[in-house]
Design a protein around this motif. Structure first.
Motif, PDB file in Angstrom:
ATOM      1  N   PHE A 139       0.703  -1.198  -0.089  1.00 41.32           N
ATOM      2  CA  PHE A 139       0.066  -0.042  -0.080  1.00 41.32           C
ATOM      3  C   PHE A 139       0.860   1.409  -0.090  1.00 41.32           C
ATOM      4  O   PHE A 139       0.403   2.191  -0.810  1.00 41.32           O
ATOM      5  N   LEU A 140       2.088   1.176   0.526  1.00 41.19           N
ATOM      6  CA  LEU A 140       2.911   2.402   0.599  1.00 41.19           C
ATOM      7  C   LEU A 140       3.456   2.489  -0.876  1.00 41.19           C
ATOM      8  O   LEU A 140       3.266   3.893  -1.247  1.00 41.19           O
ATOM      9  N   LEU A 141       3.609   1.457  -1.663  1.00 39.65           N
ATOM     10  CA  LEU A 141       4.257   1.671  -3.036  1.00 39.65           C
ATOM     11  C   LEU A 141       2.887   2.226  -3.876  1.00 39.65           C
ATOM     12  O   LEU A 141       3.158   2.979  -4.928  1.00 39.65           O
ATOM     13  N   MET A 142       1.713   1.660  -3.631  1.00 46.34           N
ATOM     14  CA  MET A 142       0.641   2.210  -4.416  1.00 46.34           C
ATOM     15  C   MET A 142       0.266   3.522  -4.106  1.00 46.34           C
ATOM     16  O   MET A 142       0.035   4.160  -5.020  1.00 46.34           O
ATOM     17  N   ARG A 143       0.480   4.006  -3.037  1.00 45.32           N
ATOM     18  CA  ARG A 143       0.284   5.593  -2.744  1.00 45.32           C
ATOM     19  C   ARG A 143       1.275   6.353  -3.498  1.00 45.32           C
ATOM     20  O   ARG A 143       1.083   7.367  -3.489  1.00 45.32           O
ATOM     21  N   ASN A 144       2.477   5.723  -3.940  1.00 46.14           N
ATOM     22  CA  ASN A 144       3.525   6.406  -4.458  1.00 46.14           C
ATOM     23  C   ASN A 144       3.675   5.754  -5.901  1.00 46.14           C
ATOM     24  O   ASN A 144       4.938   5.732  -6.239  1.00 46.14           O
ATOM     25  N   ILE A 145       2.755   5.295  -6.708  1.00 46.11           N
ATOM     26  CA  ILE A 145       3.197   4.321  -7.881  1.00 46.11           C
ATOM     27  C   ILE A 145       3.562   5.241  -8.890  1.00 46.11           C
ATOM     28  O   ILE A 145       4.275   4.686  -9.706  1.00 46.11           O
ATOM     29  N   ILE A 146       3.164   6.650  -9.006  1.00 44.61           N
ATOM     30  CA  ILE A 146       4.159   7.451 -10.036  1.00 44.61           C
ATOM     31  C   ILE A 146       5.631   7.298  -9.805  1.00 44.61           C
ATOM     32  O   ILE A 146       6.563   7.260 -10.778  1.00 44.61           O
ATOM     33  N   ARG A 147       6.164   7.713  -8.507  1.00 44.22           N
ATOM     34  CA  ARG A 147       7.422   7.693  -8.307  1.00 44.22           C
ATOM     35  C   ARG A 147       8.044   6.163  -8.537  1.00 44.22           C
ATOM     36  O   ARG A 147       9.137   5.995  -8.701  1.00 44.22           O
ATOM     37  N   VAL A 148       7.313   5.296  -8.253  1.00 41.68           N
ATOM     38  CA  VAL A 148       7.783   3.840  -8.375  1.00 41.68           C
ATOM     39  C   VAL A 148       7.848   3.365  -9.637  1.00 41.68           C
ATOM     40  O   VAL A 148       8.904   2.970 -10.174  1.00 41.68           O
ATOM     41  N   ALA A 149       7.168   3.992 -10.603  1.00 41.00           N
ATOM     42  CA  ALA A 149       7.311   3.682 -12.281  1.00 41.00           C
ATOM     43  C   ALA A 149       8.548   4.549 -12.471  1.00 41.00           C
ATOM     44  O   ALA A 149       9.180   3.920 -13.215  1.00 41.00           O
ATOM     45  N   VAL A 150       8.767   5.541 -12.047  1.00 39.72           N
ATOM     46  CA  VAL A 150       9.858   6.457 -12.669  1.00 39.72           C
ATOM     47  C   VAL A 150      11.150   5.744 -12.177  1.00 39.72           C
ATOM     48  O   VAL A 150      11.995   5.769 -12.826  1.00 39.72           O
ATOM     49  N   LEU A 151      11.072   5.385 -10.957  1.00 41.10           N
ATOM     50  CA  LEU A 151      12.418   5.020 -10.285  1.00 41.10           C
ATOM     51  C   LEU A 151      12.746   3.610 -11.021  1.00 41.10           C
ATOM     52  O   LEU A 151      13.924   3.208 -11.151  1.00 41.10           O
ATOM     53  N   ASP A 152      11.903   2.887 -11.187  1.00 35.40           N
ATOM     54  CA  ASP A 152      12.066   1.494 -11.743  1.00 35.40           C
ATOM     55  C   ASP A 152      12.767   1.563 -13.082  1.00 35.40           C
ATOM     56  O   ASP A 152      13.636   0.906 -13.451  1.00 35.40           O
ATOM     57  N   LYS A 153      12.111   2.630 -14.015  1.00 32.24           N
ATOM     58  CA  LYS A 153      12.386   2.660 -15.278  1.00 32.24           C
ATOM     59  C   LYS A 153      14.157   3.215 -15.172  1.00 32.24           C
ATOM     60  O   LYS A 153      14.824   2.793 -16.124  1.00 32.24           O
ATOM     61  N   VAL A 154      14.352   4.267 -14.592  1.00 35.36           N
ATOM     62  CA  VAL A 154      15.515   5.015 -14.294  1.00 35.36           C
ATOM     63  C   VAL A 154      16.579   3.961 -14.020  1.00 35.36           C
ATOM     64  O   VAL A 154      17.640   3.829 -14.497  1.00 35.36           O
ATOM     65  N   THR A 155      16.406   3.335 -12.798  1.00 36.71           N
ATOM     66  CA  THR A 155      17.233   2.390 -12.375  1.00 36.71           C
ATOM     67  C   THR A 155      17.457   1.101 -13.340  1.00 36.71           C
ATOM     68  O   THR A 155      18.773   0.750 -13.395  1.00 36.71           O
ATOM     69  N   ASP A 156      16.520   0.641 -13.874  1.00 38.37           N
ATOM     70  CA  ASP A 156      16.654  -0.459 -14.963  1.00 38.37           C
ATOM     71  C   ASP A 156      17.734   0.036 -15.918  1.00 38.37           C
ATOM     72  O   ASP A 156      18.575  -0.607 -16.448  1.00 38.37           O
ATOM     73  N   PHE A 157      17.467   1.110 -16.497  1.00 41.44           N
ATOM     74  CA  PHE A 157      18.370   1.645 -17.586  1.00 41.44           C
ATOM     75  C   PHE A 157      19.905   1.992 -17.233  1.00 41.44           C
ATOM     76  O   PHE A 157      20.718   1.549 -18.038  1.00 41.44           O
ATOM     77  N   LEU A 158      19.931   2.643 -15.831  1.00 47.59           N
ATOM     78  CA  LEU A 158      21.150   2.774 -15.482  1.00 47.59           C
ATOM     79  C   LEU A 158      21.872   1.515 -15.097  1.00 47.59           C
ATOM     80  O   LEU A 158      23.191   1.216 -15.446  1.00 47.59           O
ATOM     81  N   PHE A 159      21.306   0.454 -14.677  1.00 53.69           N
ATOM     82  CA  PHE A 159      21.803  -0.818 -14.295  1.00 53.69           C
ATOM     83  C   PHE A 159      22.255  -1.617 -15.852  1.00 53.69           C
ATOM     84  O   PHE A 159      23.302  -2.188 -15.884  1.00 53.69           O
ATOM     85  N   PHE A 160      21.395  -1.363 -16.558  1.00 49.90           N
ATOM     86  CA  PHE A 160      21.603  -1.963 -17.880  1.00 49.90           C
ATOM     87  C   PHE A 160      23.037  -1.202 -18.624  1.00 49.90           C
ATOM     88  O   PHE A 160      23.766  -1.798 -19.173  1.00 49.90           O
ATOM     89  N   LEU A 161      23.104   0.048 -18.587  1.00 50.85           N
ATOM     90  CA  LEU A 161      24.301   0.754 -18.833  1.00 50.85           C
ATOM     91  C   LEU A 161      25.209   0.280 -18.123  1.00 50.85           C
ATOM     92  O   LEU A 161      26.455   0.055 -19.015  1.00 50.85           O
TER      93      LEU A 161
END
Length: 213
Positions: free
Chosen positions: A84-106
């Motif tokens: 529920f904490l993540l669902m209340r911050n779902i936009i931040r979760v989505a942005v952080l997930d994509k950014v970290t995945d991209f940085l880890f891939f690089l």
């Protein structure tokens, strides 16, 4: 006090789902020769559902373990609070997930590419400093590919640790954001650098409201 049992319980839930998935794969293999299209369709739907369920449980376990480490609550309570904490911050979760995945891939790409190029120059005797120590090979692509695969696995392991650190910091940030408002009575516990990055859009309205007041 809940740490060991909660870890075991989370692993048990995931193992049960994985056993069901393996069973469905076995049934799918046995029913390939069958001509019952409804059974094949139903089996495909079940496989898809349990694949999604396994991914969700892995995601839930990861964040539940973080909440267990922070508060020491049991697995179910930690999983519910984290979800529920993540669902209340779902936009931040989505942005952080994509950014970290991209940085880890690089990062993985940089490490694997660098090690692969270095291995190529080493095994082809193009590095003068180690020409005498490099073995003479007829097929140097096999050790090069082995080194590349090994470097990827090692990099993946290290970046998994960094990923857990990022998730932990993000959950702590969300919890801090909900418990405090940045006022002198309830200041944020996060560092000023982190608050400046993650709360830039959140703090601007409050500053404008204060200036109007």
């Amino acid at each position: 006090r809940y740490h060991t049992g909660s870890l075991a319980f989370g692993s048990l839930v995931l193992a049960v789902v994985q056993v069901i998935r393996v069973t469905l794969e076995y049934l799918d293999h046995r029913l390939k020769a069958a001509e019952n299209k409804f059974a094949k369709f139903l089996l495909s739907c079940l496989k898809c559902c349990f694949w999604c369920l396994e991914k969700f449980i892995k995601f839930l376990n990861r964040n539940a373990y973080i909440m267990i480490a922070i508060y020491g609550t049991n697995f179910c309570t930690s999983a519910r609070n984290a979800f529920f904490l993540l669902m209340r911050n779902i936009i931040r979760v989505a942005v952080l997930d994509k950014v970290t995945d991209f940085l880890f891939f690089l990062g993985k790409l940089l490490i694997v590419g660098s090690v692969g190029i270095l291995a190529f120059f080493f095994f082809t005797h193009r590095i003068k400093l180690v020409q005498d120590t490099a073995p003479s090979l007829n097929y140097y692509w096999v050790p090069i590919l082995t080194v590349i695969v090994g470097s990827y696995l090692i990099a993946h392991g290290f970046f998994s640790v960094y990923g857990m650190c990022v998730d932990t910091l993000f959950l702590c940030f969300c919890e801090d954001l909900e418990r405090n408002d940045g006022s002198p009575e309830r200041p944020y516990y996060m560092s000023p650098e982190l608050s400046e990055i993650l709360l830039k859009g959140h703090l601007e309205p409050s500053k404008s409201a204060d200036s109007q007041g």
